[in-house]
Scaffold this active site. Structure first.
Site, short mmCIF file in Angstrom:
data_model
loop_
_atom_site.label_atom_id
_atom_site.label_comp_id
_atom_site.label_asym_id
_atom_site.label_seq_id
_atom_site.Cartn_x
_atom_site.Cartn_y
_atom_site.Cartn_z
N ARG A 179 -10.22 68.26 -8.35
CA ARG A 179 -11.09 69.13 -7.43
C ARG A 179 -12.53 69.22 -8.12
O ARG A 179 -13.39 68.70 -7.51
CB ARG A 179 -10.18 70.55 -7.51
CG ARG A 179 -11.04 71.49 -6.14
CD ARG A 179 -12.10 72.32 -6.77
NE ARG A 179 -11.93 72.83 -7.84
CZ ARG A 179 -13.31 73.21 -8.59
NH1 ARG A 179 -14.54 73.19 -8.09
NH2 ARG A 179 -12.80 74.11 -9.84
N ASP A 180 -12.57 69.94 -9.07
CA ASP A 180 -13.81 69.76 -9.80
C ASP A 180 -14.72 68.66 -10.06
O ASP A 180 -15.86 68.68 -9.70
CB ASP A 180 -13.80 71.03 -11.07
CG ASP A 180 -15.06 71.65 -11.35
OD1 ASP A 180 -16.15 71.57 -10.74
OD2 ASP A 180 -15.13 72.37 -12.50
N CYS B 287 -21.18 70.33 -10.55
CA CYS B 287 -20.77 71.22 -9.36
C CYS B 287 -21.95 71.04 -8.39
O CYS B 287 -23.19 71.09 -8.80
CB CYS B 287 -20.96 72.78 -9.96
SG CYS B 287 -21.02 74.01 -8.74
N ASN C 112 -16.70 68.60 -16.20
CA ASN C 112 -15.99 69.71 -17.04
C ASN C 112 -15.73 68.82 -18.34
O ASN C 112 -15.84 67.53 -18.47
CB ASN C 112 -14.63 69.72 -16.37
CG ASN C 112 -14.70 70.58 -15.31
OD1 ASN C 112 -14.86 69.82 -13.84
ND2 ASN C 112 -14.69 71.78 -15.34
N HIS D 21 -13.14 77.70 -18.80
CA HIS D 21 -13.42 76.64 -17.93
C HIS D 21 -14.80 76.10 -18.54
O HIS D 21 -16.00 76.66 -17.94
CB HIS D 21 -13.45 77.22 -16.49
CG HIS D 21 -13.86 76.02 -15.66
ND1 HIS D 21 -12.91 75.72 -14.66
CD2 HIS D 21 -14.98 75.49 -15.17
CE1 HIS D 21 -13.67 74.67 -13.93
NE2 HIS D 21 -14.68 74.70 -14.16
N HIS E 197 -17.88 73.47 -18.74
CA HIS E 197 -18.68 72.10 -18.42
C HIS E 197 -19.21 71.75 -19.67
O HIS E 197 -19.65 72.63 -20.49
CB HIS E 197 -19.64 72.23 -17.21
CG HIS E 197 -18.74 72.61 -15.92
ND1 HIS E 197 -18.62 71.54 -14.96
CD2 HIS E 197 -18.06 73.32 -15.46
CE1 HIS E 197 -18.10 71.87 -14.17
NE2 HIS E 197 -17.48 72.94 -14.23
P1 HMG Z 1 -20.76 79.84 5.94
O1 HMG Z 1 -21.31 78.77 6.75
O2 HMG Z 1 -21.23 81.32 5.62
O3 HMG Z 1 -19.24 80.25 6.73
O4 HMG Z 1 -19.96 79.31 4.63
P2 HMG Z 1 -18.98 80.46 8.12
O5 HMG Z 1 -17.68 81.65 7.96
O6 HMG Z 1 -20.12 81.18 8.94
O7 HMG Z 1 -18.45 79.13 8.78
C1 HMG Z 1 -19.33 78.25 8.87
C2 HMG Z 1 -18.55 76.88 9.59
O8 HMG Z 1 -17.46 76.63 8.44
C3 HMG Z 1 -17.52 77.21 10.64
O9 HMG Z 1 -17.39 76.26 11.43
C4 HMG Z 1 -16.26 77.55 9.92
O10 HMG Z 1 -14.97 77.28 10.84
C5 HMG Z 1 -16.16 76.64 8.72
P3 HMG Z 1 -18.32 75.86 12.51
O11 HMG Z 1 -18.01 77.06 13.61
O12 HMG Z 1 -19.71 75.87 12.24
O13 HMG Z 1 -17.89 74.50 13.19
N1 HMG Z 1 -15.52 77.22 7.75
C6 HMG Z 1 -14.36 76.41 7.09
N2 HMG Z 1 -14.03 75.04 7.52
C7 HMG Z 1 -13.02 74.83 6.72
N3 HMG Z 1 -12.51 75.60 5.82
C8 HMG Z 1 -12.69 76.93 5.54
C9 HMG Z 1 -13.78 77.05 6.25
N4 HMG Z 1 -14.41 78.37 6.18
C10 HMG Z 1 -15.72 78.32 6.93
N5 HMG Z 1 -12.25 77.41 4.56
C11 HMG Z 1 -18.08 79.15 3.04
C12 HMG Z 1 -19.15 79.93 3.89
C13 HMG Z 1 -17.62 79.93 2.05
C14 HMG Z 1 -17.03 78.84 3.94
C15 HMG Z 1 -19.15 77.93 2.42
O14 HMG Z 1 -20.05 78.37 1.79
C16 HMG Z 1 -18.36 76.99 1.29
O15 HMG Z 1 -17.20 76.59 1.88
N6 HMG Z 1 -18.54 77.07 0.36
C17 HMG Z 1 -17.59 76.39 -0.78
C18 HMG Z 1 -18.40 75.89 -1.81
C19 HMG Z 1 -17.87 75.09 -2.83
O16 HMG Z 1 -16.39 74.51 -2.76
N7 HMG Z 1 -18.33 75.06 -4.05
C20 HMG Z 1 -17.62 74.24 -5.12
C21 HMG Z 1 -16.44 75.04 -5.81
S1 HMG Z 1 -16.92 76.37 -6.84
C22 HMG Z 1 -17.12 75.54 -8.27
O17 HMG Z 1 -17.03 74.44 -8.34
C23 HMG Z 1 -17.17 76.46 -9.78
C24 HMG Z 1 -15.79 76.44 -10.63
O18 HMG Z 1 -15.50 75.06 -11.01
C25 HMG Z 1 -15.97 77.24 -11.55
C26 HMG Z 1 -17.11 76.83 -12.50
O19 HMG Z 1 -17.31 75.71 -12.91
O20 HMG Z 1 -17.85 77.80 -12.86
C27 HMG Z 1 -14.60 76.81 -9.74
MG MG Z 2 -16.35 74.05 -12.50
#
Ligand code: HMG
Ligand code: MG
Length: 301
Positions: free
Chosen positions: A15-16, A240, A249, A207, A209
Site C-alpha cells: 500500500r504505502d 507519499c 518507508n 511508522h 519514512h
Molecule cells: P473529495 O474529492 O473531497 O471527496 O476527496 P468527495 O466525497 O467529494 O468525492 C469525490 C469523488 O471521489 C466522488 O466521485 C466520489 O464518489 C469519489 P465522482 O462523483 O466525482 O465520480 N470517492 C471515492 N471513490 C472510491 N473510494 C472512495 C471514495 N471516496 C470518494 N473511498 C477523499 C476526499 C478522502 C475521498 C480523497 O481525498 C482521497 O481519496 N484521499 C486519499 C489520499 C490517500 O490515499 N493518501 C495516501 C494515504 S495516507 C499516507 O500515505 C500516510 C500514511 O502512510 C502514514 C504516514 O506515512 O504518515 C498512512
Molecule cells: Mg506512510
C-alpha cells in the site's frame, strides 16, 4: 533498556510503497508480492486502499487484488479507508480490518484528504462505528507526527490529541507516522512518550519514512521506550503522493535484520523476505532501497 521480546511488523509495502509508484504494477504482481510476504512470515500486510481513484490511481485495483489473493490463515490484510464509501467497498471485498488516516497538521490533512483535522475526525467517527458494528478491527493513523511538509514543526500535543481522538473512536491501534522522515531518535522518543500519556503504549505503533536515513535509529529509540509494533515496507518501497520528496518507508529487511541482531522475534524469515523484495524490485525495474537486501544479494552473487 527494556526492549520487547517480540515485535509485530506491519508490512505496508503493497500500500504505502506501491501507492507512490508512477507505474503501478499489475494487480497480479501485487497479489504475488502479498502472497510472498505472507510466505516469508509477515503476519500483517496492508494490502491496498479504498480511496478515491482520482486521488491515488495506483490503489484503484485494490478490490481486484483482494479478490485474487489467497488469504493465509493467521495473516491480517488491512486496507485504508478514508470515508464510508471506502468502508463499503472494503466490506464488499471481504476485508476484516480497515484503517482510517488522519494527521496532526491542518495543511497536510487538507492536501491528503481534502478537509480540516476536525472535519476528518467527524468523518472517521461514523466509519469507525460502522466498522466496529460489522466486527472489523480498526487501526488509526496519525501523519506528520514529527514534522509536516507544508507547516514544518508540529506540536506533540496536537499529535497526542489526534491519537486520543482516534483511540476514543475505537481504533485498536494508532500508528504514528513520520511521513517525511525528518525525525531523530530523541525527538521520536519524546513524541512517543507524550502520546503514551494519552493512549496506552501497547496500542501504539511507529511508522517511519527513511527520507533522512534516521528510521532505524528512531525505531530503536522507540523500541527502548517499549513500543512493539513497527510499520515497514519491503525493499524500502514508497513515499507519499501528498508529501513531496518523502522517500520510502524504512525497509522491512533492514528492520528484521536489526531485530534479529537484538534477539527480538518477528516471525519473519529474512531470506524469503528479501526474495519478495527482489521480486517486486525486478517488476519495478530498480534496486531495493534496503542496505540489508543489497548486502544479501551481494553475498549470494
Ligand atoms: P473529495 O474529492 O473531497 O471527496 O476527496 P468527495 O466525497 O467529494 O468525492 C469525490 C469523488 O471521489 C466522488 O466521485 C466520489 O464518489 C469519489 P465522482 O462523483 O466525482 O465520480 N470517492 C471515492 N471513490 C472510491 N473510494 C472512495 C471514495 N471516496 C470518494 N473511498 C477523499 C476526499 C478522502 C475521498 C480523497 O481525498 C482521497 O481519496 N484521499 C486519499 C489520499 C490517500 O490515499 N493518501 C495516501 C494515504 S495516507 C499516507 O500515505 C500516510 C500514511 O502512510 C502514514 C504516514 O506515512 O504518515 C498512512
Ligand atoms: Mg506512510
Amino acid at each position: 533498556m527494556a526492549l520487547p521480546k517480540s515485535v509485530e511488523i506491519v508490512e505496508v509495502g503493497p500500500r504505502d510503497g506501491l501507492q507512490n509508484e508512477p507505474q503501478s504494477p499489475a494487480a497480479a504482481v501485487k497479489v504475488t508480492l502479498i502472497e510472498r510476504l505472507a510466505e516469508a512470515g509477515c503476519r500483517v500486510i496492508e494490502a491496498g486502499a479504498f480511496v478515491s481513484p482520482k486521488w491515488v490511481p495506483q490503489m484503484a485495483d485494490t478490490a481486484e487484488v483482494l479478490a485474487a489473493l489467497h488469504r493465509k490463515a493467521g495473516v491480517r490484510y488491512p486496507v485504508l479507508v478514508p470515508n464510508l464509501e471506502g468502508l463499503e467497498r472494503a466490506r464488499a471485498a471481504g476485508v476484516e480490518e480497515v484503517s482510517v488516516f488522519g494527521a496532526a497538521s491542518e495543511t497536510f490533512t487538507q492536501r491528503n484528504i481534502n478537509c480540516s483535522i476536525a472535519e476528518s475526525l467527524e468523518r472517521f467517527a461514523p466509519v469507525c462505528e460502522a466498522a466496529l458494528a460489522a466486527g472489523l478491527r480498526v487501526r488509526g493513523y496519525v501523519s506528520c507526527v514529527l514534522g509536516c511538509p507544508y507547516e514544518g514543526a508540529v506540536p506533540v500535543a496536537r499529535v497526542a490529541e489526534v491519537a486520543a481522538a482516534l483511540r476514543a473512536m475505537g481504533c485498536a491501534e494508532i500508528s504514528l507516522g513520520d511521513t517525511i522522515g525528518v525525525g531523530t531518535p530523541l525527538k521520536a522518543r519524546a513524541m512517543l512518550a507524550a502520546v503514551a500519556e494519552a493512549v496506552p503504549l501497547d496500542r501504539l505503533a511507529v511508522h517511519f519514512h527513511d527520507t533522512y536515513g534516521q528510521a532505524l535509529a528512531n525505531i530503536l529509540a522507540c523500541l527502548e521506550f517499549g513500543v512493539a509494533t513497527v510499520d515497514t515496507a519491503v525493499a524500502g518501497l514508497g513515499g507519499c503522493p501528498y508529501a513531496k520528496g518523502a522517500s520510502g518507508n524504512v525497509a522491512t529487511e533492514d528492520v528484521v535484520y536489526m531485530l534479529n541482531g537484538l534477539g527480538i522475534e518477528s516471525g519473519i524469515d529474512l531470506d524469503r523476505l528479501a526474495a519478495a523484495g527482489a521480486y517486486i524490485c525486478a517488476e519495478l525495474g530498480r534496486p531495493p532501497a534496503s542496505k540489508v537486501a543489497l548486502a544479501l544479494a551481494g553475498r549470494a552473487a
